[in-house]
Scaffold this active site. Structure first.
Site, PDB file in Angstrom:
ATOM      1  N   TYR A 110       0.828  -1.210   0.000  1.00  0.00           N
ATOM      2  CA  TYR A 110       0.000   0.000   0.000  1.00  0.00           C
ATOM      3  C   TYR A 110       0.863   1.261   0.000  1.00  0.00           C
ATOM      4  O   TYR A 110       0.553   2.232  -0.689  1.00  0.00           O
ATOM      5  CB  TYR A 110      -0.930  -0.004   1.214  1.00  0.00           C
ATOM      6  CG  TYR A 110      -1.899   1.159   1.238  1.00  0.00           C
ATOM      7  CD1 TYR A 110      -3.165   1.045   0.664  1.00  0.00           C
ATOM      8  CD2 TYR A 110      -1.551   2.376   1.820  1.00  0.00           C
ATOM      9  CE1 TYR A 110      -4.054   2.104   0.668  1.00  0.00           C
ATOM     10  CE2 TYR A 110      -2.427   3.447   1.818  1.00  0.00           C
ATOM     11  CZ  TYR A 110      -3.679   3.307   1.246  1.00  0.00           C
ATOM     12  OH  TYR A 110      -4.554   4.374   1.246  1.00  0.00           O
TER      13      TYR A 110
ATOM     14  N   PHE B 280      -6.916  20.717 -24.431  1.00  0.00           N
ATOM     15  CA  PHE B 280      -7.726  19.578 -24.829  1.00  0.00           C
ATOM     16  C   PHE B 280      -8.951  19.491 -23.924  1.00  0.00           C
ATOM     17  O   PHE B 280      -9.106  20.236 -22.964  1.00  0.00           O
ATOM     18  CB  PHE B 280      -6.930  18.275 -24.821  1.00  0.00           C
ATOM     19  CG  PHE B 280      -7.606  17.188 -25.609  1.00  0.00           C
ATOM     20  CD1 PHE B 280      -7.968  17.402 -26.929  1.00  0.00           C
ATOM     21  CD2 PHE B 280      -7.896  15.963 -25.041  1.00  0.00           C
ATOM     22  CE1 PHE B 280      -8.617  16.410 -27.671  1.00  0.00           C
ATOM     23  CE2 PHE B 280      -8.540  14.962 -25.760  1.00  0.00           C
ATOM     24  CZ  PHE B 280      -8.892  15.188 -27.082  1.00  0.00           C
ATOM     25  N   ASP B 281      -9.848  18.527 -24.241  1.00  0.00           N
ATOM     26  CA  ASP B 281     -11.177  18.520 -23.620  1.00  0.00           C
ATOM     27  C   ASP B 281     -11.131  18.421 -22.097  1.00  0.00           C
ATOM     28  O   ASP B 281     -11.806  19.195 -21.399  1.00  0.00           O
ATOM     29  CB  ASP B 281     -12.046  17.414 -24.214  1.00  0.00           C
ATOM     30  CG  ASP B 281     -11.435  16.023 -24.150  1.00  0.00           C
ATOM     31  OD1 ASP B 281     -10.311  15.872 -23.652  1.00  0.00           O
ATOM     32  OD2 ASP B 281     -12.103  15.071 -24.608  1.00  0.00           O
TER      33      ASP B 281
ATOM     34  N   ASP C  74       1.672  19.903 -20.654  1.00  0.00           N
ATOM     35  CA  ASP C  74       0.859  18.699 -20.784  1.00  0.00           C
ATOM     36  C   ASP C  74       1.641  17.786 -21.725  1.00  0.00           C
ATOM     37  O   ASP C  74       1.684  18.006 -22.928  1.00  0.00           O
ATOM     38  CB  ASP C  74      -0.509  19.055 -21.362  1.00  0.00           C
ATOM     39  CG  ASP C  74      -1.385  17.820 -21.605  1.00  0.00           C
ATOM     40  OD1 ASP C  74      -0.855  16.692 -21.576  1.00  0.00           O
ATOM     41  OD2 ASP C  74      -2.584  17.985 -21.844  1.00  0.00           O
TER      42      ASP C  74
ATOM     43  N   ALA D 170       1.439  14.444 -22.548  1.00  0.00           N
ATOM     44  CA  ALA D 170       0.913  13.124 -22.907  1.00  0.00           C
ATOM     45  C   ALA D 170       1.669  12.529 -24.087  1.00  0.00           C
ATOM     46  O   ALA D 170       1.892  11.325 -24.153  1.00  0.00           O
ATOM     47  CB  ALA D 170      -0.578  13.218 -23.217  1.00  0.00           C
TER      48      ALA D 170
ATOM     49  N   LYS E 285      -0.513   7.287 -23.334  1.00  0.00           N
ATOM     50  CA  LYS E 285      -0.077   7.589 -24.703  1.00  0.00           C
ATOM     51  C   LYS E 285       1.391   7.180 -24.878  1.00  0.00           C
ATOM     52  O   LYS E 285       1.679   6.026 -25.141  1.00  0.00           O
ATOM     53  CB  LYS E 285      -0.264   9.077 -25.005  1.00  0.00           C
ATOM     54  CG  LYS E 285      -1.723   9.467 -25.280  1.00  0.00           C
ATOM     55  CD  LYS E 285      -2.508   9.761 -24.033  1.00  0.00           C
ATOM     56  CE  LYS E 285      -3.837  10.408 -24.305  1.00  0.00           C
ATOM     57  NZ  LYS E 285      -4.638  10.570 -23.071  1.00  0.00           N
TER      58      LYS E 285
ATOM     59  N   HIS F 238     -19.415  15.560 -24.840  1.00  0.00           N
ATOM     60  CA  HIS F 238     -19.270  14.648 -25.973  1.00  0.00           C
ATOM     61  C   HIS F 238     -19.109  13.192 -25.549  1.00  0.00           C
ATOM     62  O   HIS F 238     -19.413  12.280 -26.312  1.00  0.00           O
ATOM     63  CB  HIS F 238     -18.085  15.075 -26.853  1.00  0.00           C
ATOM     64  CG  HIS F 238     -16.782  15.169 -26.137  1.00  0.00           C
ATOM     65  ND1 HIS F 238     -16.546  16.109 -25.160  1.00  0.00           N
ATOM     66  CD2 HIS F 238     -15.644  14.447 -26.240  1.00  0.00           C
ATOM     67  CE1 HIS F 238     -15.315  15.964 -24.699  1.00  0.00           C
ATOM     68  NE2 HIS F 238     -14.755  14.954 -25.325  1.00  0.00           N
TER      69      HIS F 238
END
Length: 459
Positions: free
Chosen positions: A72, A124-125, A215, A217, A258, A450
């Site tokens: 843990y 991005f979204d 960001d 990714a 990604k 969306h």
């Protein structure tokens, strides 16, 4: 004779995929309320909805999963990932999370307040959703060239420094918690950002005393484009380029699904120890203890291994050349898309394909549904559905671009599959004049609609 390009891997396991009839697909998309996210995966033949978590992991990643420490707190798997984040990315502090939007949630819960402004290059979204959910503003400062899909320039996803400086001048420092630089720029078509632009964006941020958040990714794909397109980097390794890129950032968020090629995982990384400690509160509340962050030990191990493999040139070249191959096949049919081909996807220019569909009837979503009906291929709309409504007026927002993203999972499909995709798009392009009706909204969420929206054919 020069040898042809080939993949840098062998295939050891396959997953059968099932073809379907158009009649079946018509029924399935109707049952899904014309939302491609709501389709069952076994009703999809070639799934290009996303490259997030859909890639094929390597033998070494699977081996590392068998060695996962499921303690843990203080698991050895956590320290394996800590070493990778430090050695490959250059950040001394990080918090693991179960995926990228969770990293954004931990960070923005800590630093964003109502009325804040976060400038960026095409948020991005999920990024925009997390910002607007907190009654803040996601201000787009992308270069204007990004909205001209036919224009070919090497770094089309860049931050417009004049727009950014204007935003920093007009807003008080305490109302700009960070600037968000996305590499590669997903919303603009998977387009890269040059090292020069990253460096200058960082300098401008620090001039105004504002942290720069990257960001990342798809940071490795961005590094590949820097190596192959920017002067002075051809002889540098991807890992060397990565270290320099991220050295200009104060914070990094990453969906590791990604470029680290894992099925689940992400993190937020810091240079500032004090901010790292502040963010621990939301990490523990929402993700789990700070050394596992919603992930199992085996996931942490696979992620650490994936960061190493994903920053190797051969892996990236195989991946990016497959995206370029799809673009070349589309060129044969004269199909418009965001040029040049992006790092992870082809973004079809829906406005130029479906010229008779009104913008109020969601052009890119209509194209996505047509592609599914044509051949069982699933893409994702990057257009007015994703743009959501204006948070103040509640009117639909209509962005300059209506794109259908065909995101290619890593090491998953062959070029034969890409030929099927190109031919299916070409068939729609041939009959595009006959498509004049899109879709209307039946039910939607106020933010990031969306994902769960319900639609019906427009009358």
């Amino acid at each position: 004779m020069k040898l042809p390009f080939s993949e840098s891997y062998r295939i050891k396991m396959v997953e059968p995929i099932k073809k379907s009839t158009r009649q079946e697909r018509e029924q399935w998309i109707k049952e899904a309320k014309y939302n491609l996210f709501s389709l069952k995966s076994n009703h999809v033949f070639i799934d290009l909805l996303t490259d997030s978590g859909t890639g094929a992991m390597s033998d070494k990643q699977w081996s590392q999963m068998m060695l996962g420490d499921e303690s843990y707190a203080g698991a050895s798997s956590y320290y394996n990932l800590k070493d990778a984040v430090s050695n490959i990315l250059g950040f001394p502090y990080f918090l693991p999370t179960h995926q990228g939007r969770a990293a954004e949630n931990v960070l923005y819960s800590t630093i964003v307040k109502p009325g804040d402004v976060l400038p960026g290059n095409s948020h991005f979204d999920t990024t925009k959703g997390h910002i607007e959910f907190r009654k803040a503003v996601a201000l787009d400062c992308t270069i204007d060239e990004a909205s001209h899909t036919e224009l070919e320039i090497p770094f089309k996803g860049e931050m417009d420094l004049n727009k950014l400086e204007k935003a920093l001048k007009e807003n008080k420092k305490e109302n700009v918690p960070c600037v968000v630089l996305t590499i590669t720029n997903n919303t603009a078509g998977g387009q890269p950002v040059s090292m020069k632009n990253i460096r200058e964006t960082s300098a401008l941020c620090h001039k105004y005393g504002v942290p720069l958040q990257i960001d990342g990714a798809r940071f490795a794909e961005n590094a590949y484009f820097i190596k192959t397109r920017e002067e002075g980097y051809a002889d540098k390794t991807i890992k060397e380029i990565t270290k320099e890129m991220l050295s200009y950032a104060d914070i990094m968020t990453m969906s590791a699904k990604k470029d680290a090629i894992v099925n689940m995982g992400g993190f937020v990384a810091f240079r500032d120890e004090a901010l790292w400690r502040r963010c621990q509160l939301y990490s523990v509340m929402n993700e789990g203890f700070i050394t596992y962050g919603g992930l199992s030990g085996r996931d942490l191990n696979a992620l650490a291994q994936g960061l190493d493999e994903g920053t190797e040139f051969d892996t990236l070249e195989t991946r990016i050349k497959q995206v370029a191959y799809l673009g070349e096949q589309l060129d044969r049919f004269g199909i418009p898309y965001q040029r040049p081909a992006g790092g992870h996807a082809i973004f079809l220019d829906a406005k130029k394909i479906l010229t008779h569909v009104p913008k109020e009837q969601f052009i890119a979503q209509t194209l996505g549904i047509e592609l599914y009906l044509e051949a069982g291929i699933r893409g994702v709309e990057i257009g007015s559905l994703l743009a959501d409504r204006d948070p103040i007026t509640h009117e639909n927002r209509y962005p300059k671009l209506e794109l259908l993203r065909l995101a290619i999972p890593r090491r998953t499909y062959t070029n034969n599959h890409m030929d099927v995709v190109a031919t299916a798009v070409a068939n729609i392009f041939e009959r595009r004049e006959s498509i004049s009706r899109g879709y209307k909204i039946l039910r939607e969420q106020p933010i990031m609609r969306h994902f769960t929206i319900e639609l019906a054919p427009a009358e």
